[in-house]
Write a protein that holds these residues in place. Structure first.
Motif, PDB file in Angstrom:
ATOM      1  N   ASP A 216      29.063 -22.422  62.572  1.00 10.84           N
ATOM      2  CA  ASP A 216      30.523 -22.553  62.662  1.00 10.84           C
ATOM      3  C   ASP A 216      31.132 -21.792  63.839  1.00 10.84           C
ATOM      4  OD1 ASP A 216      30.122 -19.977  61.842  1.00 10.84           O
ATOM      5  OD2 ASP A 216      31.288 -20.138  59.996  1.00 10.84           O
ATOM      6  N   LYS A 217      30.292 -21.307  64.758  1.00 12.08           N
ATOM      7  CA  LYS A 217      30.728 -20.652  65.996  1.00 12.08           C
ATOM      8  C   LYS A 217      31.509 -19.361  65.761  1.00 12.08           C
ATOM      9  CE  LYS A 217      30.805 -24.951  68.667  1.00 12.08           C
ATOM     10  NZ  LYS A 217      31.556 -25.833  69.593  1.00 12.08           N
ATOM     11  N   LYS A 218      31.247 -18.691  64.643  1.00 17.48           N
ATOM     12  CA  LYS A 218      31.931 -17.431  64.343  1.00 17.48           C
ATOM     13  C   LYS A 218      30.963 -16.265  64.457  1.00 17.48           C
ATOM     14  CE  LYS A 218      35.438 -19.476  61.322  1.00 17.48           C
ATOM     15  NZ  LYS A 218      36.034 -19.477  59.958  1.00 17.48           N
ATOM     16  N   SER A 219      31.240 -15.381  65.392  1.00 22.15           N
ATOM     17  CA  SER A 219      30.395 -14.216  65.639  1.00 22.15           C
ATOM     18  C   SER A 219      31.006 -12.957  65.027  1.00 22.15           C
ATOM     19  CB  SER A 219      30.217 -14.007  67.143  1.00 22.15           C
ATOM     20  OG  SER A 219      29.304 -14.922  67.690  1.00 22.15           O
ATOM     21  N   GLY A 220      30.156 -11.954  64.857  1.00 19.12           N
ATOM     22  CA  GLY A 220      30.607 -10.651  64.412  1.00 19.12           C
ATOM     23  C   GLY A 220      30.535 -10.427  62.916  1.00 19.12           C
ATOM     24  N   ARG A 221      29.898 -11.341  62.196  1.00 20.66           N
ATOM     25  CA  ARG A 221      29.772 -11.163  60.751  1.00 20.66           C
ATOM     26  C   ARG A 221      28.717 -10.102  60.405  1.00 20.66           C
ATOM     27  NH1 ARG A 221      29.980 -17.133  60.260  1.00 20.66           N
ATOM     28  NH2 ARG A 221      31.831 -17.725  59.067  1.00 20.66           N
ATOM     29  N   PHE A 222      28.950  -9.445  59.251  1.00 19.10           N
ATOM     30  CA  PHE A 222      27.931  -8.617  58.638  1.00 19.10           C
ATOM     31  C   PHE A 222      27.338  -9.419  57.490  1.00 19.10           C
ATOM     32  CE2 PHE A 222      26.709  -5.791  55.145  1.00 19.10           C
ATOM     33  CZ  PHE A 222      25.707  -5.077  55.769  1.00 19.10           C
ATOM     34  N   LEU A 223      26.035  -9.652  57.561  1.00 19.85           N
ATOM     35  CA  LEU A 223      25.336 -10.489  56.580  1.00 19.85           C
ATOM     36  C   LEU A 223      24.258  -9.652  55.897  1.00 19.85           C
ATOM     37  CD1 LEU A 223      24.992 -13.621  58.891  1.00 19.85           C
ATOM     38  CD2 LEU A 223      26.660 -13.315  57.036  1.00 19.85           C
ATOM     39  N   GLY A 224      24.665  -8.865  54.908  1.00 19.77           N
ATOM     40  CA  GLY A 224      23.715  -8.022  54.186  1.00 19.77           C
ATOM     41  C   GLY A 224      22.721  -8.866  53.416  1.00 19.77           C
ATOM     42  N   ALA A 225      21.445  -8.639  53.640  1.00 13.95           N
ATOM     43  CA  ALA A 225      20.419  -9.525  53.079  1.00 13.95           C
ATOM     44  C   ALA A 225      20.446  -9.565  51.558  1.00 13.95           C
ATOM     45  CB  ALA A 225      19.040  -9.080  53.563  1.00 13.95           C
ATOM     46  N   GLN A 226      20.752  -8.440  50.927  1.00 15.12           N
ATOM     47  CA  GLN A 226      20.653  -8.388  49.474  1.00 15.12           C
ATOM     48  C   GLN A 226      21.704  -9.242  48.759  1.00 15.12           C
ATOM     49  OE1 GLN A 226      18.044  -7.097  47.930  1.00 15.12           O
ATOM     50  NE2 GLN A 226      17.231  -6.519  49.941  1.00 15.12           N
ATOM     51  N   GLN A 227      22.782  -9.602  49.446  1.00 15.60           N
ATOM     52  CA  GLN A 227      23.785 -10.441  48.794  1.00 15.60           C
ATOM     53  C   GLN A 227      23.368 -11.917  48.738  1.00 15.60           C
ATOM     54  OE1 GLN A 227      27.560 -10.797  51.088  1.00 15.60           O
ATOM     55  NE2 GLN A 227      26.433  -9.867  52.790  1.00 15.60           N
ATOM     56  N   PHE A 228      22.215 -12.239  49.333  1.00 19.00           N
ATOM     57  CA  PHE A 228      21.724 -13.618  49.323  1.00 19.00           C
ATOM     58  C   PHE A 228      20.401 -13.766  48.562  1.00 19.00           C
ATOM     59  CE2 PHE A 228      24.120 -12.955  53.269  1.00 19.00           C
ATOM     60  CZ  PHE A 228      25.066 -13.959  53.168  1.00 19.00           C
ATOM     61  N   THR A 229      19.907 -12.680  48.007  1.00 24.58           N
ATOM     62  CA  THR A 229      18.610 -12.714  47.328  1.00 24.58           C
ATOM     63  C   THR A 229      18.617 -13.727  46.184  1.00 24.58           C
ATOM     64  OG1 THR A 229      18.250 -10.384  47.851  1.00 24.58           O
ATOM     65  CG2 THR A 229      16.878 -11.339  46.121  1.00 24.58           C
ATOM     66  N   GLY A 230      17.564 -14.528  46.139  1.00 23.63           N
ATOM     67  CA  GLY A 230      17.433 -15.524  45.084  1.00 23.63           C
ATOM     68  C   GLY A 230      18.079 -16.864  45.386  1.00 23.63           C
ATOM     69  N   MET A 231      18.818 -16.962  46.500  1.00 27.03           N
ATOM     70  CA  MET A 231      19.456 -18.216  46.882  1.00 27.03           C
ATOM     71  C   MET A 231      18.496 -19.089  47.669  1.00 27.03           C
ATOM     72  SD  MET A 231      23.256 -17.106  48.179  1.00 27.03           S
ATOM     73  CE  MET A 231      24.470 -16.407  47.067  1.00 27.03           C
ATOM     74  N   THR A 232      18.754 -20.378  47.667  1.00 26.50           N
ATOM     75  CA  THR A 232      18.095 -21.258  48.625  1.00 26.50           C
ATOM     76  C   THR A 232      18.711 -20.998  49.990  1.00 26.50           C
ATOM     77  OG1 THR A 232      19.684 -23.059  48.391  1.00 26.50           O
ATOM     78  CG2 THR A 232      17.809 -23.020  46.847  1.00 26.50           C
ATOM     79  N   LEU A 233      18.048 -21.445  51.035  1.00 26.88           N
ATOM     80  CA  LEU A 233      18.600 -21.290  52.372  1.00 26.88           C
ATOM     81  C   LEU A 233      19.943 -22.001  52.486  1.00 26.88           C
ATOM     82  CD1 LEU A 233      18.459 -20.369  55.289  1.00 26.88           C
ATOM     83  CD2 LEU A 233      17.048 -22.379  55.795  1.00 26.88           C
TER      84      LEU A 233
END
Length: 250
Positions: A216-233
């Motif tokens: 989506d062309k949006k830079s500067g996000r913080f993407l903490g890995a643990q908030q996605f654990t267990g999800m599909t890609l």
């Protein structure tokens, strides 16, 4: 969601821990890999494994604390004419835990900044302009959630510098299809995190890599890995794209 099949990704610190998990995951998505470690011997196993998954891969050795070796690694990538579309700046060093933090030696700061910040800045400054020229790129810089621990002052300060550098670069990538993000694997049971850490290293998937797939062309996000654990890609990407990219306010 970005299709990474046939693209090339550079992963620093790919021989073990979070970098190893990232390499295997990206290979499963069909992404070709440049595998970095301090020694070519260290990446022999992961290189064999990702090639067995059907992707192209090669390894490069460089001590990230040595600027000349970082530049030589980038020169070698260029000499091979590899078009690097994705960068995972994962490698880092945690020098020591200084109980007497008032006596933290200057060497802690020097080594931490060379490896955890200056090497990454060098890689970004070399590769991102080429991504902009080609019209596509993804850079994921690995930060840390450590706060209020002067016992790890060198490590924490180097990661704070990386955060600032990443956010500032993000402000110049608006409107391009080059996206730079920050990620934090959380406290994982790795050689760096130690055996008493909260999370298994496998829990970083898919969150540690989701920044490569946002579209989506949006830079500067913080993407903490643990908030996605267990999800599909697919679920992780959808969630990531709902998160706001925050800016520094002066």
């Amino acid at each position: 969601m970005v299709n990474v099949q046939g693209r090339w990704a550079l992963i620093t610190g790919a021989s073990r821990g979070v970098g190893y998990q990232t390499a295997i995951f990206m290979a499963k998505q069909g992404c070709n890999l440049i595998l970095h470690s301090r020694s070519l011997e260290h990446t022999k196993k992961v290189e064999e494994e990702v090639k067995a998954l059907g992707v192209q891969a090669y390894s490069l050795g460089a001590e990230l604390g040595n600027h000349e070796e970082v530049v030589r690694m980038l020169d070698e990538i260029e000499a091979k004419e590899t078009q690097v579309d994705i960068v995972f700046n994962n490698a880092a060093v945690q020098i020591a835990y200084r109980t007497d933090y008032w006596a933290t030696p200057v060497e802690d700061f020097e080594a931490s900044f060379r490896i955890n910040f200056i090497s990454i800045a060098t890689i970004c400054n070399r590769l991102i302009p080429k991504m902009i020229e080609r019209g596509f790129g993804r850079v994921i810089n690995t930060t840390s959630g450590i706060i209020n621990e002067p016992e790890q002052a060198g490590y924490a300060a180097s990661k704070a510098a990386l955060d600032k550098f990443t956010k500032d670069l993000a402000s110049r990538l608006e409107g391009t299809d080059v996206i730079i993000s920050l990620t934090d694997p959380g406290w994982c049971r790795t050689d760096l995190g130690g055996p008493h850490a909260h999370h298994a290293v496998e829990s970083v998937i898919p969150g540690i890599a989701v920044g490569a797939f946002v579209d989506d062309k949006k830079s500067g996000r913080f993407l903490g890995a643990q908030q996605f654990t267990g999800m599909t890609l697919e679920e992780a990407v959808a969630k990531a794209e709902t998160l706001e990219a925050t800016r520094y306010v002066i």
